[in-house]
Motif scaffolding. Structure first.
Motif, PDB file in Angstrom:
ATOM      1  N   VAL A  79       0.752  -1.057  -0.139  1.00 50.67           N
ATOM      2  CA  VAL A  79      -0.120   0.002  -0.017  1.00 50.67           C
ATOM      3  C   VAL A  79       0.991   1.202   0.070  1.00 50.67           C
ATOM      4  N   TYR A  80       0.485   2.542  -0.616  1.00 43.90           N
ATOM      5  CA  TYR A  80       1.311   3.455  -0.963  1.00 43.90           C
ATOM      6  C   TYR A  80       0.482   4.566  -0.177  1.00 43.90           C
ATOM      7  N   LEU A  81       1.153   5.600  -0.023  1.00 49.04           N
ATOM      8  CA  LEU A  81       0.509   6.935   0.401  1.00 49.04           C
ATOM      9  C   LEU A  81       1.428   7.992  -0.427  1.00 49.04           C
ATOM     10  N   GLN A  82       0.911   8.565  -1.396  1.00 44.45           N
ATOM     11  CA  GLN A  82       1.710   9.761  -2.125  1.00 44.45           C
ATOM     12  C   GLN A  82       0.975  11.208  -1.420  1.00 44.45           C
ATOM     13  N   MET A  83       2.274  11.658  -0.996  1.00 39.86           N
ATOM     14  CA  MET A  83       2.026  12.971  -0.166  1.00 39.86           C
ATOM     15  C   MET A  83       2.592  14.175  -1.294  1.00 39.86           C
ATOM     16  N   ASN A  84       1.546  15.056  -1.616  1.00 43.04           N
ATOM     17  CA  ASN A  84       2.054  16.325  -2.476  1.00 43.04           C
ATOM     18  C   ASN A  84       1.778  17.466  -1.583  1.00 43.04           C
ATOM     19  N   SER A  85       2.547  18.666  -2.056  1.00 44.17           N
ATOM     20  CA  SER A  85       2.302  19.789  -1.369  1.00 44.17           C
ATOM     21  C   SER A  85       2.480  20.019   0.160  1.00 44.17           C
ATOM     22  N   LEU A  86       3.479  19.076   0.678  1.00 40.74           N
ATOM     23  CA  LEU A  86       3.498  18.925   2.119  1.00 40.74           C
ATOM     24  C   LEU A  86       3.782  20.423   2.672  1.00 40.74           C
ATOM     25  N   LYS A  87       3.246  20.288   4.004  1.00 37.09           N
ATOM     26  CA  LYS A  87       3.146  21.500   5.043  1.00 37.09           C
ATOM     27  C   LYS A  87       4.037  21.033   6.207  1.00 37.09           C
ATOM     28  N   SER A  88       4.536  21.880   7.112  1.00 42.05           N
ATOM     29  CA  SER A  88       5.023  21.491   8.151  1.00 42.05           C
ATOM     30  C   SER A  88       4.104  20.709   9.202  1.00 42.05           C
ATOM     31  N   GLU A  89       2.927  21.290   9.126  1.00 37.87           N
ATOM     32  CA  GLU A  89       2.224  20.265   9.958  1.00 37.87           C
ATOM     33  C   GLU A  89       1.968  18.778   9.490  1.00 37.87           C
ATOM     34  N   ASP A  90       2.392  18.240   8.559  1.00 35.97           N
ATOM     35  CA  ASP A  90       2.265  17.118   8.104  1.00 35.97           C
ATOM     36  C   ASP A  90       3.596  16.232   8.711  1.00 35.97           C
ATOM     37  N   THR A  91       4.345  17.075   9.249  1.00 32.30           N
ATOM     38  CA  THR A  91       5.561  16.392  10.200  1.00 32.30           C
ATOM     39  C   THR A  91       5.279  15.456  11.303  1.00 32.30           C
ATOM     40  N   ALA A  92       5.430  14.118  11.205  1.00 29.11           N
ATOM     41  CA  ALA A  92       5.004  13.044  12.019  1.00 29.11           C
ATOM     42  C   ALA A  92       5.708  11.695  11.683  1.00 29.11           C
ATOM     43  N   VAL A  93       5.446  10.925  12.511  1.00 31.64           N
ATOM     44  CA  VAL A  93       5.795   9.346  12.131  1.00 31.64           C
ATOM     45  C   VAL A  93       4.388   8.902  11.719  1.00 31.64           C
ATOM     46  N   TYR A  94       4.584   8.061  10.595  1.00 30.88           N
ATOM     47  CA  TYR A  94       3.405   7.748   9.622  1.00 30.88           C
ATOM     48  C   TYR A  94       3.680   6.234   9.782  1.00 30.88           C
ATOM     49  N   PHE A  95       2.308   5.624  10.067  1.00 27.42           N
ATOM     50  CA  PHE A  95       2.020   4.217  10.206  1.00 27.42           C
ATOM     51  C   PHE A  95       1.241   3.718   9.365  1.00 27.42           C
ATOM     52  N   CYS A  96       1.569   2.441   9.027  1.00 26.19           N
ATOM     53  CA  CYS A  96       0.687   1.590   8.130  1.00 26.19           C
ATOM     54  C   CYS A  96      -0.226   0.652   9.154  1.00 26.19           C
ATOM     55  N   ALA A  97      -1.455   0.553   8.695  1.00 25.20           N
ATOM     56  CA  ALA A  97      -2.161  -0.392   9.387  1.00 25.20           C
ATOM     57  C   ALA A  97      -3.102  -1.055   8.687  1.00 25.20           C
ATOM     58  N   ALA A  98      -3.446  -2.332   9.115  1.00 21.60           N
ATOM     59  CA  ALA A  98      -4.528  -3.097   8.625  1.00 21.60           C
ATOM     60  C   ALA A  98      -5.656  -3.812   9.466  1.00 21.60           C
ATOM     61  N   LYS A  99      -6.857  -3.951   8.687  1.00 21.06           N
ATOM     62  CA  LYS A  99      -7.954  -4.666   9.441  1.00 21.06           C
ATOM     63  C   LYS A  99      -8.504  -5.591   8.371  1.00 21.06           C
ATOM     64  N   PRO A 100      -9.170  -6.769   9.197  1.00 18.20           N
ATOM     65  CA  PRO A 100      -9.620  -7.939   8.318  1.00 18.20           C
ATOM     66  C   PRO A 100     -10.834  -7.464   7.592  1.00 18.20           C
TER      67      PRO A 100
END
Length: 123
Positions: A79-100
């Motif tokens: 799974v991908y996350l394309q992030m464009n036009s990034l802002k300072s408030e997007d700064t974070a640790v990004y986690f991938c998650a799944a549910k059945p």
């Protein structure tokens, strides 16, 4: 059971782009709803986006809609996350998650998590 490993984080200037990837183990990837979450320092973890098992439906938090795109490749268990036009408030640790539940796009009941990848946006 599914194990998730994220990659693609890094340091980028405001207005720039990054693409996060999350590779899942196991042969049942295509049956899971997948999601991305993020956690900034001193803040609660928050939902970013989700995608159903086929990739035909997606759901975003308001603040990223139009800038971020979630997608998946079931043949690659990714799974991908394309992030464009990034802002300072997007700064974070990004986690991938799944549910059945392969069709439920809601931000709850994600039972499997990756270790996270750091995204830092400099202004």
């Amino acid at each position: 059971q599914v194990q998730l490993v994220e990659s693609g984080g890094g340091l980028v200037q405001a207005g720039g782009s990054l693409r996060l990837s999350c590779v899942a183990s196991g042969r049942t990837f295509s049956s899971y709803t997948m999601g991305w979450f993020r956690q900034a320092p001193g803040k609660e973890r928050e939902f970013v986006a989700s995608i159903n098992r086929s990739g035909g439906s997606t759901y975003y938090r308001v603040s990223v809609k139009g800038r971020f795109t979630i997608s998946r490749d079931n043949a690659k268990n990714t799974v991908y996350l394309q992030m464009n036009s990034l802002k300072s408030e997007d700064t974070a640790v990004y986690f991938c998650a799944a549910k059945p539940s392969g069709y439920d796009l809601g931000p709850v009941d994600f039972g499997f998590w990756g270790q996270g990848t750091q995204v830092t946006v400099s202004s």
